[in-house]
Design a protein around this motif. Structure first.
Motif, PDB file in Angstrom:
ATOM      1  N   ILE A  30       0.862  -1.181   0.000  1.00 24.72           N
ATOM      2  CA  ILE A  30       0.000   0.000   0.000  1.00 24.72           C
ATOM      3  C   ILE A  30       0.893   1.224   0.000  1.00 24.72           C
ATOM      4  CG2 ILE A  30      -1.771   1.263   1.255  1.00 24.72           C
ATOM      5  CD1 ILE A  30      -2.386  -1.675   2.427  1.00 24.72           C
ATOM      6  N   GLN A  31       0.892   1.899  -1.121  1.00 22.69           N
ATOM      7  CA  GLN A  31       1.753   3.073  -1.290  1.00 22.69           C
ATOM      8  C   GLN A  31       0.868   4.252  -1.669  1.00 22.69           C
ATOM      9  OE1 GLN A  31       4.915   2.476  -4.093  1.00 22.69           O
ATOM     10  NE2 GLN A  31       5.430   4.632  -4.167  1.00 22.69           N
ATOM     11  N   PHE A  32       0.874   5.273  -0.826  1.00 19.83           N
ATOM     12  CA  PHE A  32       0.087   6.456  -1.133  1.00 19.83           C
ATOM     13  C   PHE A  32       0.754   7.251  -2.251  1.00 19.83           C
ATOM     14  CE2 PHE A  32      -1.150   5.581   3.286  1.00 19.83           C
ATOM     15  CZ  PHE A  32      -2.511   5.435   3.090  1.00 19.83           C
ATOM     16  N   ILE A  33      -0.060   7.941  -3.028  1.00 18.84           N
ATOM     17  CA  ILE A  33       0.470   8.784  -4.096  1.00 18.84           C
ATOM     18  C   ILE A  33       1.239   9.936  -3.452  1.00 18.84           C
ATOM     19  CG2 ILE A  33      -0.147  10.362  -5.969  1.00 18.84           C
ATOM     20  CD1 ILE A  33      -2.483   8.468  -6.594  1.00 18.84           C
ATOM     21  N   VAL A  34       2.430  10.178  -3.966  1.00 16.50           N
ATOM     22  CA  VAL A  34       3.340  11.171  -3.398  1.00 16.50           C
ATOM     23  C   VAL A  34       3.567  12.288  -4.418  1.00 16.50           C
ATOM     24  CG1 VAL A  34       5.690  11.559  -2.543  1.00 16.50           C
ATOM     25  CG2 VAL A  34       4.495   9.440  -1.979  1.00 16.50           C
ATOM     26  N   GLN A  35       3.554  13.501  -3.937  1.00 15.93           N
ATOM     27  CA  GLN A  35       3.896  14.663  -4.759  1.00 15.93           C
ATOM     28  C   GLN A  35       5.143  15.304  -4.176  1.00 15.93           C
ATOM     29  OE1 GLN A  35       2.207  15.877  -7.584  1.00 15.93           O
ATOM     30  NE2 GLN A  35       1.196  13.882  -7.423  1.00 15.93           N
ATOM     31  N   THR A  36       6.050  15.738  -5.045  1.00 18.32           N
ATOM     32  CA  THR A  36       7.231  16.469  -4.595  1.00 18.32           C
ATOM     33  C   THR A  36       6.956  17.958  -4.772  1.00 18.32           C
ATOM     34  OG1 THR A  36       8.682  14.653  -5.214  1.00 18.32           O
ATOM     35  CG2 THR A  36       9.714  16.816  -4.933  1.00 18.32           C
ATOM     36  N   ILE A  37       7.126  18.678  -3.682  1.00 18.22           N
ATOM     37  CA  ILE A  37       6.869  20.120  -3.700  1.00 18.22           C
ATOM     38  C   ILE A  37       8.212  20.835  -3.689  1.00 18.22           C
ATOM     39  CG2 ILE A  37       5.821  22.039  -2.443  1.00 18.22           C
ATOM     40  CD1 ILE A  37       3.934  19.919  -1.204  1.00 18.22           C
ATOM     41  N   SER A  38       8.371  21.766  -4.632  1.00 17.22           N
ATOM     42  CA  SER A  38       9.591  22.574  -4.674  1.00 17.22           C
ATOM     43  C   SER A  38       9.230  23.926  -5.277  1.00 17.22           C
ATOM     44  CB  SER A  38      10.676  21.885  -5.502  1.00 17.22           C
ATOM     45  OG  SER A  38      10.244  21.722  -6.840  1.00 17.22           O
ATOM     46  N   GLY A  39      10.064  24.891  -5.024  1.00 19.21           N
ATOM     47  CA  GLY A  39       9.815  26.204  -5.599  1.00 19.21           C
ATOM     48  C   GLY A  39      10.135  27.308  -4.612  1.00 19.21           C
ATOM     49  N   ALA A  40       9.698  28.494  -4.966  1.00 14.33           N
ATOM     50  CA  ALA A  40       9.975  29.666  -4.136  1.00 14.33           C
ATOM     51  C   ALA A  40       9.407  29.472  -2.738  1.00 14.33           C
ATOM     52  CB  ALA A  40       9.371  30.920  -4.781  1.00 14.33           C
ATOM     53  N   GLY A  41      10.184  29.827  -1.729  1.00 17.34           N
ATOM     54  CA  GLY A  41       9.748  29.737  -0.350  1.00 17.34           C
ATOM     55  C   GLY A  41      10.012  28.393   0.311  1.00 17.34           C
ATOM     56  N   ILE A  42      10.572  27.441  -0.455  1.00 16.05           N
ATOM     57  CA  ILE A  42      10.886  26.128   0.113  1.00 16.05           C
ATOM     58  C   ILE A  42      12.374  25.877  -0.115  1.00 16.05           C
ATOM     59  CG2 ILE A  42      10.474  23.642  -0.008  1.00 16.05           C
ATOM     60  CD1 ILE A  42       7.662  24.264  -1.000  1.00 16.05           C
ATOM     61  N   GLY A  43      13.084  25.609   0.949  1.00 16.41           N
ATOM     62  CA  GLY A  43      14.531  25.376   0.863  1.00 16.41           C
ATOM     63  C   GLY A  43      14.835  23.944   0.462  1.00 16.41           C
ATOM     64  N   GLY A  44      14.502  23.565  -0.743  1.00 18.67           N
ATOM     65  CA  GLY A  44      14.749  22.203  -1.226  1.00 18.67           C
ATOM     66  C   GLY A  44      13.471  21.576  -1.731  1.00 18.67           C
ATOM     67  N   ASN A  45      13.391  20.260  -1.598  1.00 19.49           N
ATOM     68  CA  ASN A  45      12.210  19.507  -2.018  1.00 19.49           C
ATOM     69  C   ASN A  45      11.571  18.856  -0.801  1.00 19.49           C
ATOM     70  OD1 ASN A  45      12.646  20.014  -4.771  1.00 19.49           O
ATOM     71  ND2 ASN A  45      14.026  18.276  -4.937  1.00 19.49           N
TER      72      ASN A  45
END
Length: 184
Positions: A30-45
């Motif tokens: 059972i693996q939940f769907i994962v999103q990677t968030i990156s962009g302005a205001g986030i120091g990395g992923n």
């Protein structure tokens, strides 16, 4: 206090009545769907899950020989599979052992069937891999997990995490769209 110790044995049934023979099973991951968030205001992923939304699930059944049941599970249709498990528990207070019933009920569609090997005095090691459409897990007769992507359902320990997350997202959008008093 009761501690789970081991699976003692299990049986596989189709349509809750047809015994499917001697097998070994690899249960779905059972693996939940994962999103990677990156962009302005986030120091990395940052990885975040979408609560209750799962990746595709698979069941693998390994058969010692190519049985009629292994062949029937090859038919490209929906099959209802029960794995009925006897689990041994140790009671650390009373220093005793007990058996509880675990059960996994799945609606599956075959993805592939491997007829295995042919050699003297050896098992065939036949197997089937199945796409899991519905997964229900029971412990001691109590439903503890019900994952049904087509029915938009992901219940874990009595909580429908998919509908709760959807309700929170909807109410959050609704609150943000309302102007507050004194705001421009």
């Amino acid at each position: 206090m009761k501690q789970p110790e081991s699976y003692v044995n299990f049986e596989v049934y189709e349509n809750a009545k047809m015994f499917c023979g001697v097998t070994q099973a690899t249960l779905p991951n059972i693996q939940f769907i994962v999103q990677t968030i990156s962009g302005a205001g986030i120091g990395g992923n940052v990885e975040t899950i979408l609560p209750g939304m799962t990746e595709a699930m698979s069941l693998t059944l390994n058969f010692r020989t190519v049985t009629n049941n292994a062949i029937s599970l090859c038919a490209p249709k929906l099959h209802n599979i029960d794995l009925r498990i006897a689990e041994q528990q140790g009671d650390t207070v009373n220093v005793s052992k007990s058996i509880i019933a675990d059960k996994y009920v799945m609606s599956v569609i075959p993805k592939q069937t491997n007829l295995g090997n042919v050699a003297p005095a050896s098992p065939a090691d036949a197997s089937g891999e199945y796409s899991v459409q519905v997964l229900k897990a029971y412990r001691a007769g109590k439903l503890v997990m019900d994952i049904e992507p087509y029915n938009y359902k992901c219940i874990i320990n009595g909580t429908d995490v998919l509908s709760l997350s959807e309700n929170k997202r909807t109410s959050f959008r609704f609150r943000r769209s309302r102007p507050t008093s004194g705001s421009p």
